[in-house]
Scaffold this motif. Structure first.
Motif, short mmCIF file in Angstrom:
data_model
loop_
_atom_site.label_atom_id
_atom_site.label_comp_id
_atom_site.label_asym_id
_atom_site.label_seq_id
_atom_site.Cartn_x
_atom_site.Cartn_y
_atom_site.Cartn_z
N ASP A 3 0.84 -1.19 0.00
CA ASP A 3 0.00 0.00 0.00
C ASP A 3 0.87 1.24 0.00
O ASP A 3 1.93 1.25 0.62
CB ASP A 3 -0.90 0.05 1.25
CG ASP A 3 -2.12 -0.82 1.10
OD1 ASP A 3 -2.44 -1.20 -0.04
OD2 ASP A 3 -2.75 -1.12 2.12
N PRO A 4 0.41 2.29 -0.69
CA PRO A 4 1.18 3.53 -0.62
C PRO A 4 1.17 4.09 0.80
O PRO A 4 0.21 3.90 1.53
CB PRO A 4 0.46 4.48 -1.57
CG PRO A 4 -0.69 3.76 -2.12
CD PRO A 4 -0.74 2.40 -1.55
N VAL A 5 2.22 4.75 1.17
CA VAL A 5 2.33 5.36 2.48
C VAL A 5 1.37 6.54 2.56
O VAL A 5 1.19 7.27 1.60
CB VAL A 5 3.78 5.85 2.72
CG1 VAL A 5 3.92 6.59 4.03
CG2 VAL A 5 4.74 4.68 2.67
N GLU A 6 0.71 6.71 3.71
CA GLU A 6 -0.20 7.84 3.91
C GLU A 6 0.65 9.08 4.22
O GLU A 6 1.55 9.03 5.05
CB GLU A 6 -1.13 7.56 5.09
CG GLU A 6 -1.93 6.30 4.92
CD GLU A 6 -3.33 6.57 4.43
OE1 GLU A 6 -3.79 7.71 4.53
OE2 GLU A 6 -3.95 5.63 3.93
N PHE A 7 0.35 10.19 3.55
CA PHE A 7 1.09 11.43 3.74
C PHE A 7 0.14 12.53 4.17
O PHE A 7 -1.02 12.55 3.78
CB PHE A 7 1.76 11.88 2.44
CG PHE A 7 2.86 10.96 1.99
CD1 PHE A 7 4.13 11.08 2.50
CD2 PHE A 7 2.61 9.98 1.05
CE1 PHE A 7 5.14 10.24 2.08
CE2 PHE A 7 3.61 9.14 0.63
CZ PHE A 7 4.89 9.27 1.16
N VAL A 8 0.64 13.45 4.96
CA VAL A 8 -0.10 14.66 5.31
C VAL A 8 0.45 15.77 4.42
O VAL A 8 1.66 15.99 4.38
CB VAL A 8 0.09 15.03 6.80
CG1 VAL A 8 -0.53 16.39 7.09
CG2 VAL A 8 -0.50 13.96 7.68
#
Length: 151
Positions: A3-8
């Motif tokens: 899964d792609p990493v979650e970014f803010v």
């Protein structure tokens, strides 16, 4: 599947990365579930999944690189792999061979991907509820979002 990493996404007083837009592209791929759209329709016996081939090429186009040889520099960028959720990055030879073999069929796939993106239009790219459109604020009200802080 990676899964792609979650970014803010937030504004900083300095430039973080020239490849920062790939985080948003990776979130879009996750939202439309690109591997589920591509891999069952174009299965492989072995090698790099077709969804990873397409993710990699679209990412290169996003960065303004349309030459297939540009994938060689892209292979060394850990941020890009994480942002896009890539399991593997193809070599330029693999990318060229796959597009030669599947290019015409994949051009039809572009329409279904565009329709999926239009259906999923909403504000889910890590923006804060105060800055989202009204319909997005309603959908996130009452939920506590956990977001990693990358600052």
């Amino acid at each position: 599947m990676a899964d792609p990493v979650e970014f803010v996404v937030k504004k900083l007083p300095y430039d973080l990365s020239s490849h920062g837009g790939l985080a948003l592209v990776g979130r879009l791929f996750k939202r439309i579930n690109l591997p589920a759209m591509v891999d069952p329709k174009y299965p492989l016996r072995s090698g790099i999944a077709n969804s990873d081939i397409l993710k990699c090429y679209v990412a290169m186009l996003t960065l303004g690189k349309n030459d297939i040889e540009a994938v060689e520099a892209f292979r060394k960028q850990r941020f890009a792999h994480q942002a896009l959720g890539l399991r593997a990055v193809p070599s330029s030879a693999t990318l060229r061979q796959r597009f030669d073999a599947m290019g015409c069929e994949w051009s039809e796939l572009a329409d279904s991907i565009n329709r999926a993106i239009k259906r999923k239009q909403s504000c889910e790219f890590g923006c804060w509820p105060q800055s989202c459109p009204r319909q997005c604020r309603r959908s996130t009200r009452g939920r506590k979002a956990s977001r990693p802080n990358l600052a």
